[in-house]
Design a protein around this motif. Sequence first.
Motif, PDB file in Angstrom:
ATOM      1  N   THR A 174      -0.519 -28.168  18.125  1.00 24.97           N
ATOM      2  CA  THR A 174      -1.123 -27.191  19.033  1.00 24.97           C
ATOM      3  C   THR A 174      -0.493 -27.221  20.420  1.00 24.97           C
ATOM      4  O   THR A 174      -0.616 -26.249  21.175  1.00 24.97           O
ATOM      5  CB  THR A 174      -2.637 -27.412  19.161  1.00 24.97           C
ATOM      6  OG1 THR A 174      -2.902 -28.709  19.729  1.00 24.97           O
ATOM      7  CG2 THR A 174      -3.330 -27.277  17.820  1.00 24.97           C
TER       8      THR A 174
ATOM      9  N   THR B  64      -4.232 -24.441  24.616  1.00 31.31           N
ATOM     10  CA  THR B  64      -4.954 -23.948  25.798  1.00 31.31           C
ATOM     11  C   THR B  64      -6.159 -23.092  25.414  1.00 31.31           C
ATOM     12  O   THR B  64      -6.959 -22.739  26.284  1.00 31.31           O
ATOM     13  CB  THR B  64      -4.021 -23.104  26.687  1.00 31.31           C
ATOM     14  OG1 THR B  64      -3.579 -21.948  25.953  1.00 31.31           O
ATOM     15  CG2 THR B  64      -2.814 -23.914  27.130  1.00 31.31           C
ATOM     16  N   HIS B  65      -6.298 -22.769  24.135  1.00 28.56           N
ATOM     17  CA  HIS B  65      -7.386 -21.912  23.695  1.00 28.56           C
ATOM     18  C   HIS B  65      -8.667 -22.720  23.508  1.00 28.56           C
ATOM     19  O   HIS B  65      -8.653 -23.851  23.024  1.00 28.56           O
ATOM     20  CB  HIS B  65      -7.024 -21.206  22.384  1.00 28.56           C
ATOM     21  CG  HIS B  65      -5.819 -20.325  22.512  1.00 28.56           C
ATOM     22  ND1 HIS B  65      -5.186 -19.763  21.421  1.00 28.56           N
ATOM     23  CD2 HIS B  65      -5.117 -19.899  23.597  1.00 28.56           C
ATOM     24  CE1 HIS B  65      -4.158 -19.035  21.829  1.00 28.56           C
ATOM     25  NE2 HIS B  65      -4.098 -19.106  23.140  1.00 28.56           N
TER      26      HIS B  65
ATOM     27  N   GLN C  98      -9.421 -26.306  21.370  1.00 28.56           N
ATOM     28  CA  GLN C  98      -9.852 -27.530  22.036  1.00 28.56           C
ATOM     29  C   GLN C  98     -11.183 -28.032  21.483  1.00 28.56           C
ATOM     30  O   GLN C  98     -11.410 -29.244  21.397  1.00 28.56           O
ATOM     31  CB  GLN C  98      -9.944 -27.307  23.549  1.00 28.56           C
ATOM     32  CG  GLN C  98      -8.583 -27.127  24.209  1.00 28.56           C
ATOM     33  CD  GLN C  98      -8.634 -27.317  25.715  1.00 28.56           C
ATOM     34  OE1 GLN C  98      -9.663 -27.678  26.291  1.00 28.56           O
ATOM     35  NE2 GLN C  98      -7.493 -27.081  26.359  1.00 28.56           N
TER      36      GLN C  98
ATOM     37  N   LYS D 110       2.973 -21.586  19.970  1.00 24.43           N
ATOM     38  CA  LYS D 110       2.599 -20.570  20.959  1.00 24.43           C
ATOM     39  C   LYS D 110       2.229 -19.270  20.266  1.00 24.43           C
ATOM     40  O   LYS D 110       2.853 -18.881  19.274  1.00 24.43           O
ATOM     41  CB  LYS D 110       3.738 -20.345  21.950  1.00 24.43           C
ATOM     42  CG  LYS D 110       4.063 -21.576  22.796  1.00 24.43           C
ATOM     43  CD  LYS D 110       5.212 -21.323  23.752  1.00 24.43           C
ATOM     44  CE  LYS D 110       5.505 -22.569  24.586  1.00 24.43           C
ATOM     45  NZ  LYS D 110       6.637 -22.339  25.524  1.00 24.43           N
ATOM     46  N   GLN D 111       1.203 -18.608  20.803  1.00 25.09           N
ATOM     47  CA  GLN D 111       0.752 -17.323  20.271  1.00 25.09           C
ATOM     48  C   GLN D 111       0.274 -16.428  21.422  1.00 25.09           C
ATOM     49  O   GLN D 111      -0.103 -16.913  22.489  1.00 25.09           O
ATOM     50  CB  GLN D 111      -0.388 -17.529  19.277  1.00 25.09           C
ATOM     51  CG  GLN D 111       0.038 -18.082  17.927  1.00 25.09           C
ATOM     52  CD  GLN D 111       0.788 -17.066  17.084  1.00 25.09           C
ATOM     53  OE1 GLN D 111       0.679 -15.866  17.294  1.00 25.09           O
ATOM     54  NE2 GLN D 111       1.586 -17.565  16.134  1.00 25.09           N
TER      55      GLN D 111
ATOM     56  N   ASP E 177      -0.028 -14.992  24.370  1.00 25.96           N
ATOM     57  CA  ASP E 177       0.454 -14.943  25.752  1.00 25.96           C
ATOM     58  C   ASP E 177       1.545 -15.966  26.023  1.00 25.96           C
ATOM     59  O   ASP E 177       1.767 -16.359  27.167  1.00 25.96           O
ATOM     60  CB  ASP E 177      -0.715 -15.153  26.721  1.00 25.96           C
ATOM     61  CG  ASP E 177      -1.511 -16.404  26.390  1.00 25.96           C
ATOM     62  OD1 ASP E 177      -1.075 -17.162  25.493  1.00 25.96           O
ATOM     63  OD2 ASP E 177      -2.569 -16.617  27.018  1.00 25.96           O
ATOM     64  N   ASP E 178       2.215 -16.415  24.975  1.00 28.80           N
ATOM     65  CA  ASP E 178       3.315 -17.372  25.091  1.00 28.80           C
ATOM     66  C   ASP E 178       2.861 -18.700  25.690  1.00 28.80           C
ATOM     67  O   ASP E 178       3.644 -19.399  26.324  1.00 28.80           O
ATOM     68  CB  ASP E 178       4.473 -16.789  25.912  1.00 28.80           C
ATOM     69  CG  ASP E 178       5.792 -17.510  25.623  1.00 28.80           C
ATOM     70  OD1 ASP E 178       5.999 -17.904  24.453  1.00 28.80           O
ATOM     71  OD2 ASP E 178       6.584 -17.685  26.563  1.00 28.80           O
ATOM     72  N   ARG E 179       1.605 -19.022  25.490  1.00 31.23           N
ATOM     73  CA  ARG E 179       1.101 -20.332  25.897  1.00 31.23           C
ATOM     74  C   ARG E 179       0.763 -21.150  24.654  1.00 31.23           C
ATOM     75  O   ARG E 179       0.420 -20.583  23.615  1.00 31.23           O
ATOM     76  CB  ARG E 179      -0.157 -20.182  26.769  1.00 31.23           C
ATOM     77  CG  ARG E 179       0.097 -19.587  28.146  1.00 31.23           C
ATOM     78  CD  ARG E 179      -1.137 -19.774  29.035  1.00 31.23           C
ATOM     79  NE  ARG E 179      -2.327 -19.168  28.432  1.00 31.23           N
ATOM     80  CZ  ARG E 179      -3.568 -19.445  28.821  1.00 31.23           C
ATOM     81  NH1 ARG E 179      -3.785 -20.338  29.784  1.00 31.23           N
ATOM     82  NH2 ARG E 179      -4.593 -18.843  28.235  1.00 31.23           N
ATOM     83  N   PRO E 180       0.842 -22.478  24.738  1.00 30.33           N
ATOM     84  CA  PRO E 180       0.461 -23.301  23.582  1.00 30.33           C
ATOM     85  C   PRO E 180      -0.961 -22.987  23.144  1.00 30.33           C
ATOM     86  O   PRO E 180      -1.841 -22.759  23.989  1.00 30.33           O
ATOM     87  CB  PRO E 180       0.571 -24.728  24.105  1.00 30.33           C
ATOM     88  CG  PRO E 180       1.508 -24.657  25.267  1.00 30.33           C
ATOM     89  CD  PRO E 180       1.269 -23.308  25.890  1.00 30.33           C
TER      90      PRO E 180
END
Length: 389
Positions: A269, A282-283, A287, A273-274, A276-279
């Motif tokens: 995780t 971060t969702h 978490q 990335k998905q 918004d090009d963030r790992p």
Amino acid sequence: MTPFRGVDYLHIDSLLNDEEKLVRQTARQFTEDRVVPIIKDCYNQGRFPAELIPEMGELGFFGANLEGYGCAGLSNVEYGLIMQELERGDSGLRSFVSVQGALVMYPIHTYGSEEQREKYLPLLAEGKLIGCFGLTEPGFGSNPGGMTTTAKRDGEDWILNGEKTWITNGTAAGVAVVWARTPEGVRGFLVEKGTPGFTSSDIHGKLSMRASVTSSLAFNDCRIPESQRLPNAIGLKTALGCLSQARYGIGWGVLGAAMDCFETARQYTLVRKQFDDRPIATHQLVQEKLAWMVTEITKGQLLAMQCGRLKDGKKLDFAHVSMLKRNNVAIALDCARLSRDLLGGNGIIDDYPIMRHMCNLETVKTYEGTDHIHALVIGERVTGLPAYR
């Protein structure tokens, strides 16, 4: 992936002494160096990695918490830590070591004669002799008291008839600890491979525990000398006492599988990335799953540690072991399922260990007492009323 350093959210290491940490590190390094590189292929091929047996014997993994006769004489916490690290590799490998130590060496050590101990235990400790444990029958799993395997006296010998199934190490074993009903009650016998009337065959088509040997044993007028009867194995309670030893190791072992699933998912995780090009780490929903897993693993570690300390103090009860086995297997299986979810489609391919652990844990949840049976053991302890009789 970075080297495995364990899961220690709550500073569990502070509860371990230097000797315990060294034992864990030895087992961890063995798993990392010798098991992880080959276990995927072993599982896919349906092959137990027998080439690792001599090395595990040299490291003292077999009967590690037993004293004398070539055994390592480690504490029960140290033994538990070995089980944890081996099952991080694969449940099949830990199962092999559990059976060898807890279900074969333990009954010989505890219920056997001095002659039997001296004959078998040093060879079993070195891995030069493999053993298996014959209790479960085709018609009796959760109710071993219903066994139909019999042993009847014939002069100075015993005549054994019956069948055992779901036996780990069965066809690989040179000696089997077999439980049978006699006119005097349930007794334990040591049956060596090659004894006339004793045959074994492997169970095929498994979708779980594929890196483990699982067999059926058959006894047809199998003649066993009195010298091969375990003299102090009197009554079904002695067989169940062996199961408590194995269940204790399972309660530690499955934490290793849970840790491996959690750490695989956590690292994934952080790089996947998905949107918004963030790992995806971060969702919030990701978490939450990671938080649940690390919390349950931590609670399982504390449960295992307390049971280990109680066992070393000779205060551990079989009902305590039921809670350890039932809880830790359940959370390990849930961790595997959540980890698979976090990896999406990648979670089902063998580039990652999660699906293998998940399939294995389905078996671990069933053997050595199902979830339901352990719930009833705990229920009887807290109410004083048995619900399964």
